[in-house]
Design a protein around this motif. Structure first.
Motif, PDB file in Angstrom:
ATOM      1  N   ASP A  59      -6.888  -8.511 -59.821  1.00  0.00           N
ATOM      2  CA  ASP A  59      -8.041  -9.393 -59.674  1.00  0.00           C
ATOM      3  C   ASP A  59      -8.384 -10.069 -61.000  1.00  0.00           C
ATOM      4  O   ASP A  59      -8.779 -11.245 -61.022  1.00  0.00           O
ATOM      5  CB  ASP A  59      -9.232  -8.579 -59.174  1.00  0.00           C
ATOM      6  CG  ASP A  59     -10.383  -9.447 -58.691  1.00  0.00           C
ATOM      7  OD1 ASP A  59     -10.108 -10.487 -58.059  1.00  0.00           O
ATOM      8  OD2 ASP A  59     -11.539  -9.078 -58.927  1.00  0.00           O
ATOM      9  N   GLY A  80      -6.433 -13.031 -61.331  1.00  0.00           N
ATOM     10  CA  GLY A  80      -6.664 -14.067 -60.328  1.00  0.00           C
ATOM     11  C   GLY A  80      -5.614 -14.129 -59.255  1.00  0.00           C
ATOM     12  O   GLY A  80      -5.460 -15.169 -58.592  1.00  0.00           O
ATOM     13  N   TRP A 102      -8.170 -13.188 -51.693  1.00  0.00           N
ATOM     14  CA  TRP A 102      -9.251 -12.511 -50.993  1.00  0.00           C
ATOM     15  C   TRP A 102      -9.515 -13.064 -49.606  1.00  0.00           C
ATOM     16  O   TRP A 102     -10.171 -12.410 -48.789  1.00  0.00           O
ATOM     17  CB  TRP A 102     -10.512 -12.546 -51.848  1.00  0.00           C
ATOM     18  CG  TRP A 102     -10.456 -11.608 -53.007  1.00  0.00           C
ATOM     19  CD1 TRP A 102     -10.524 -11.913 -54.330  1.00  0.00           C
ATOM     20  CD2 TRP A 102     -10.293 -10.190 -52.948  1.00  0.00           C
ATOM     21  NE1 TRP A 102     -10.415 -10.781 -55.104  1.00  0.00           N
ATOM     22  CE2 TRP A 102     -10.272  -9.707 -54.274  1.00  0.00           C
ATOM     23  CE3 TRP A 102     -10.162  -9.277 -51.899  1.00  0.00           C
ATOM     24  CZ2 TRP A 102     -10.126  -8.353 -54.581  1.00  0.00           C
ATOM     25  CZ3 TRP A 102     -10.014  -7.930 -52.194  1.00  0.00           C
ATOM     26  CH2 TRP A 102     -10.007  -7.478 -53.512  1.00  0.00           C
ATOM     27  N   LYS A 145     -11.883  -7.188 -48.548  1.00  0.00           N
ATOM     28  CA  LYS A 145     -12.764  -7.832 -49.531  1.00  0.00           C
ATOM     29  C   LYS A 145     -14.126  -7.151 -49.563  1.00  0.00           C
ATOM     30  O   LYS A 145     -14.689  -6.899 -50.647  1.00  0.00           O
ATOM     31  CB  LYS A 145     -12.921  -9.312 -49.193  1.00  0.00           C
ATOM     32  CG  LYS A 145     -13.808 -10.076 -50.159  1.00  0.00           C
ATOM     33  CD  LYS A 145     -13.914 -11.544 -49.760  1.00  0.00           C
ATOM     34  CE  LYS A 145     -14.827 -12.299 -50.722  1.00  0.00           C
ATOM     35  NZ  LYS A 145     -14.931 -13.731 -50.351  1.00  0.00           N
ATOM     36  N   ALA A 160     -15.836  -5.193 -52.727  1.00  0.00           N
ATOM     37  CA  ALA A 160     -17.158  -5.574 -53.221  1.00  0.00           C
ATOM     38  C   ALA A 160     -18.060  -4.344 -53.326  1.00  0.00           C
ATOM     39  O   ALA A 160     -18.850  -4.212 -54.267  1.00  0.00           O
ATOM     40  CB  ALA A 160     -17.787  -6.618 -52.305  1.00  0.00           C
ATOM     41  N   ALA A 192     -12.406 -16.142 -62.667  1.00  0.00           N
ATOM     42  CA  ALA A 192     -13.841 -16.394 -62.462  1.00  0.00           C
ATOM     43  C   ALA A 192     -14.483 -15.372 -61.534  1.00  0.00           C
ATOM     44  O   ALA A 192     -15.654 -15.013 -61.701  1.00  0.00           O
ATOM     45  CB  ALA A 192     -14.037 -17.798 -61.920  1.00  0.00           C
ATOM     46  N   CYS A 193     -13.732 -14.861 -60.554  1.00  0.00           N
ATOM     47  CA  CYS A 193     -14.306 -13.944 -59.567  1.00  0.00           C
ATOM     48  C   CYS A 193     -14.312 -12.495 -60.047  1.00  0.00           C
ATOM     49  O   CYS A 193     -14.920 -11.640 -59.383  1.00  0.00           O
ATOM     50  CB  CYS A 193     -13.536 -14.042 -58.258  1.00  0.00           C
ATOM     51  SG  CYS A 193     -11.824 -13.428 -58.358  1.00  0.00           S
ATOM     52  N   TYR A 194     -13.696 -12.209 -61.173  1.00  0.00           N
ATOM     53  CA  TYR A 194     -13.464 -10.820 -61.575  1.00  0.00           C
ATOM     54  C   TYR A 194     -14.766 -10.015 -61.699  1.00  0.00           C
ATOM     55  O   TYR A 194     -14.879  -8.926 -61.154  1.00  0.00           O
ATOM     56  CB  TYR A 194     -12.684 -10.775 -62.889  1.00  0.00           C
ATOM     57  CG  TYR A 194     -12.446  -9.372 -63.406  1.00  0.00           C
ATOM     58  CD1 TYR A 194     -11.571  -8.507 -62.745  1.00  0.00           C
ATOM     59  CD2 TYR A 194     -13.092  -8.917 -64.560  1.00  0.00           C
ATOM     60  CE1 TYR A 194     -11.347  -7.230 -63.217  1.00  0.00           C
ATOM     61  CE2 TYR A 194     -12.871  -7.634 -65.033  1.00  0.00           C
ATOM     62  CZ  TYR A 194     -12.004  -6.793 -64.364  1.00  0.00           C
ATOM     63  OH  TYR A 194     -11.788  -5.517 -64.835  1.00  0.00           O
ATOM     64  N   ASP A 241     -17.760 -11.089 -60.740  1.00  0.00           N
ATOM     65  CA  ASP A 241     -18.743 -11.588 -59.779  1.00  0.00           C
ATOM     66  C   ASP A 241     -18.851 -10.610 -58.611  1.00  0.00           C
ATOM     67  O   ASP A 241     -17.886 -10.397 -57.878  1.00  0.00           O
ATOM     68  CB  ASP A 241     -18.297 -12.972 -59.291  1.00  0.00           C
ATOM     69  CG  ASP A 241     -19.329 -13.623 -58.373  1.00  0.00           C
ATOM     70  OD1 ASP A 241     -20.366 -12.984 -58.093  1.00  0.00           O
ATOM     71  OD2 ASP A 241     -19.084 -14.748 -57.934  1.00  0.00           O
ATOM     72  N   ASP A 263     -20.558 -11.039 -55.962  1.00  0.00           N
ATOM     73  CA  ASP A 263     -20.661 -11.798 -54.726  1.00  0.00           C
ATOM     74  C   ASP A 263     -19.499 -12.790 -54.595  1.00  0.00           C
ATOM     75  O   ASP A 263     -19.677 -13.919 -54.177  1.00  0.00           O
ATOM     76  CB  ASP A 263     -21.993 -12.554 -54.674  1.00  0.00           C
ATOM     77  CG  ASP A 263     -23.185 -11.616 -54.704  1.00  0.00           C
ATOM     78  OD1 ASP A 263     -23.146 -10.619 -53.971  1.00  0.00           O
ATOM     79  OD2 ASP A 263     -24.139 -11.873 -55.469  1.00  0.00           O
ATOM     80  N   PHE A 264     -18.303 -12.328 -54.979  1.00  0.00           N
ATOM     81  CA  PHE A 264     -17.146 -13.224 -55.031  1.00  0.00           C
ATOM     82  C   PHE A 264     -16.725 -13.685 -53.646  1.00  0.00           C
ATOM     83  O   PHE A 264     -16.928 -13.045 -52.654  1.00  0.00           O
ATOM     84  CB  PHE A 264     -15.977 -12.511 -55.728  1.00  0.00           C
ATOM     85  CG  PHE A 264     -15.476 -11.296 -55.025  1.00  0.00           C
ATOM     86  CD1 PHE A 264     -14.282 -11.321 -54.331  1.00  0.00           C
ATOM     87  CD2 PHE A 264     -16.189 -10.107 -55.031  1.00  0.00           C
ATOM     88  CE1 PHE A 264     -13.793 -10.197 -53.673  1.00  0.00           C
ATOM     89  CE2 PHE A 264     -15.720  -8.971 -54.395  1.00  0.00           C
ATOM     90  CZ  PHE A 264     -14.528  -9.017 -53.708  1.00  0.00           C
TER      91      PHE A 264
END
Length: 229
Positions: free
Chosen positions: A181, A184, A188, A195, A199, A222-224, A226, A228-229
């Motif tokens: 993750d 990237g 997901w 997913k 989370a 960017a989602c790593y 987060d 609420d990805f």
């Protein structure tokens, strides 16, 4: 307690998560295993992370061995939060899934991605460094899809991967997936149930130190971090 680790060692991440869930805060010592540091080899001749060193001098090498050691030594005190269940059949299932992610997922997905995209950037050429092998990366990206579907299939009848509560099975899976993750490379959109499970586990306090990691010259996706990805 000291933990010799590398930020992108999947097995080190599993043990860091386990220690966090157990309320333990070891001294972290980063080890670049390809450097073959003599002092580290004296602790573990295999020269692989993680290695746990107790204050009394006991050295426990290897992710699976450390996980078993932590359960045997400290697991009873955790009560119903124990990471390796007490029941015979449940323990077998958790160990089976740990092997699935620490062996099958590792060789098919996380090892080639981490090796090609991370380790080879920092390793000298004589130790195996150099440009990434793109066919290996493409194969790993394809392989992760059926692993995500397998996670989703397991969770159709369970609260967590190994049963009704969080266990080493979840920590092993999350440790490997977290490395991918960061890069990237987790699709997901492939499985919504997988997913949602990730989370949940990534929102736990034990996960926060991993989400704070950032390699110089290689920021996380960017989602790593987060939730609420």
């Amino acid at each position: 307690m000291q933990l010799y680790h590398h930020p992108f060692c999947q097995f080190s991440r599993m043990i860091r998560l386990a220690l966090g869930e157990m309320g333990m805060d070891p001294e972290l010592i980063e080890e670049r295993v390809w450097e073959r540091r003599p002092g580290f080899l004296m602790l573990d001749p295999a020269g692989q992370t993680p290695v746990l060193a107790e204050a009394d001098g006991l050295v426990v090498p290897g992710g699976t061995v450390i996980a078993e050691y932590l359960d045997e030594t400290y697991g009873h005190a955790m009560g119903d939060r124990r990471l390796l269940p007490a029941g015979r059949e449940d323990r077998v299932e958790v160990r089976r899934l740990m092997a699935w992610f620490n062996e099958k997922f590792y060789f098919e997905v996380s090892e080639p991605l981490v090796r090609e995209k991370v380790y080879k950037r920092y390793m000298p050429r004589e130790a195996g460094g150099g440009p990434p092998d793109m066919p290996a990366i493409r194969a790993a990206r394809a392989n992760i899809r059926y692993h995500l579907h397998y996670i989703g299939w397991l969770l159709k009848t369970r609260n967590w991967l190994g049963g009704d509560r969080l266990t080493f099975a979840d920590l092993a899976a999350a440790a490997h997936i977290s490395c991918v993750d960061y890069l990237g490379d987790v699709p997901w959109g492939e499985d919504e149930t997988a997913k949602i499970w990730y989370a949940r586990i990534k929102s736990r306090p034990a996960f926060r130190p991993l989400l704070a990691l950032s390699m110089a010259g290689m920021p996380p996706a960017a989602c790593y971090a987060d939730l609420d990805f």
